[in-house]
Design an enzyme around this catalytic site. Sequence first.
Site, PDB file in Angstrom:
ATOM      1  N   CYS A  18      -1.955   8.927   2.648  1.00  0.00           N
ATOM      2  CA  CYS A  18      -1.902   8.399   1.285  1.00  0.00           C
ATOM      3  C   CYS A  18      -3.194   8.706   0.543  1.00  0.00           C
ATOM      4  CB  CYS A  18      -1.633   6.899   1.320  1.00  0.00           C
ATOM      5  SG  CYS A  18      -2.654   6.015   2.492  1.00  0.00           S
ATOM      6  N   GLU A  71       0.892  -1.173   0.000  1.00  0.00           N
ATOM      7  CA  GLU A  71       0.000   0.000   0.000  1.00  0.00           C
ATOM      8  C   GLU A  71       0.927   1.219   0.000  1.00  0.00           C
ATOM      9  OE1 GLU A  71      -1.418   3.022   0.754  1.00  0.00           O
ATOM     10  OE2 GLU A  71      -2.130   2.483   2.758  1.00  0.00           O
TER      11      GLU A  71
END
Length: 458
Positions: free
Chosen positions: A266, A232
Amino acid sequence: MTIATIDPTTGTTLKTFEPFTAEQVEEKIHAADAAFRELQRTTFAERAEWMRKAAEILESEADDVARLITTEMGKTFSTAKYEALKSATGMRFYADNAERYLTPETPVEPSAVNASALSVRFDPIGVVLAVMPWNYPLWQAVRFAAPALMAGNTGLLKHASNVPQCALYLGDLFERGGFPRGAFQTLLVEGKDVAPLLDDRRIRAATLTGSVAAGASLAAAAGKNVKKTVLELGGTDVFVVLPSADVDKAAQAAVGARVQNSGQSCIAAKRYYVHEDVYDAFAEKFVAGMAAAKAGNPLSDDSAFGPLATERGRQDVQELVEDAVSKGATVLVGGEVPEGEGWFYPATVLSDVNPDMRIYREECFGPVACLYRVGSIDDAIERSNDSDFGLSSSVWTTDEEEIARLGREIEAGGVFVNGVTASFPAVPFGGVKDSGYGRELSAFGIREFVNVKTVWQA
Ligand code: NDP
């Protein structure tokens, strides 16, 4: 980077830690492997009881944990406490749902494959290494740990070097809940020492949340050893506003989408593509909102957000902004490093950003938004997809056809319509392209690290 707690609000080093010796690392891997033998024989009900107990402990200590998070990485106390409580919720979610997600299945009638009995099992695979970042020091680690432990795997947490006390807290939490010793432990090692761990045959798989460089390095080490990874790796998420949108609501949400966690998320919106019909109205409100969002002491309720987590991180943000400005970007608000102690950076909006500027493509891990004018939905989609990343997106329109098109055509792991991207325990989370692969959370997350095993009986 040394392993240390350095308060980003003051820049003061509060505590340093020696990385584990090779012997200490060996002890931890041995304990994780031994715990796996024990854990794989336990029932879902037993593990769920330990998980719920650990969640209860975390909830009862949420204030102290939140203070620790704020001290180590600078997010506001209120958001740190929210993170601690959300982590406990995630733990309870997997305590409640893991068995359902991993119940053996019968894909066809056994007779169709000449069997008298047939099942597909989801068995644990062993020790999984989790390399985690500092931006959500609890939630990022827990969203790995809760499904992993509920599946019957054991975990080794290599946390970011600037959140060692959060890491050590997590290293005890699950054992305090009742999990066997060694089921989830923290390894205090530096990032550069991670790859060789993948050579150890007892470590069966790995997951990493962080930069593309770190993810690629881990995946290479895992690939060499034929081990699975989930990655990720950040993003440059878009925030698309089309003419039918509620512009006031969108502009208000746009501020939070960018300054959340001091911009170090993110899934924070980073590229704003606004249709020319509503551009001026949106820009005025958004820039005013960004100007009003003040960085300040993270312990104060008056601060919209705190400092950036590291000195290096602020330098990276400043360099991206300076590069853009030197090539012709316009600063609509912010853009200057403030005087005084701590690694603060103001909410910033840039316009006139073009592909020659680094910030056009690179992830800016701070509260800096790039505002672009687009002429049509086609333009918005094309430019959204002109990115190496594809984590999530936030799109604002009330036109059903546009909603369907955006949902289908945006190249990302998520499309949030008339709302800001968020993670939920029950909903898959992850990206495409350089944002990584595999999914966290939901049934998809818990099934990443299991042996999908066919049991066929004549
Ligand atoms: P890193 O990717 O360097 O750090 C994330 C984690 O990976 C940390 O635990 C780190 O350990 C570890 N790590 C670093 N290098 C390696 C390696 N070669 N092999 C294995 N593990 C490694 O991120 P930074 O904190 O340096 O931030 C840099 C940029 O990364 C940010 O500006 C942002 O763009 C992106 N990022 C994205 C995140 C996300 O949520 N997707 C989170 C954090 C960063 P150590 O701390 O010891 O170096």
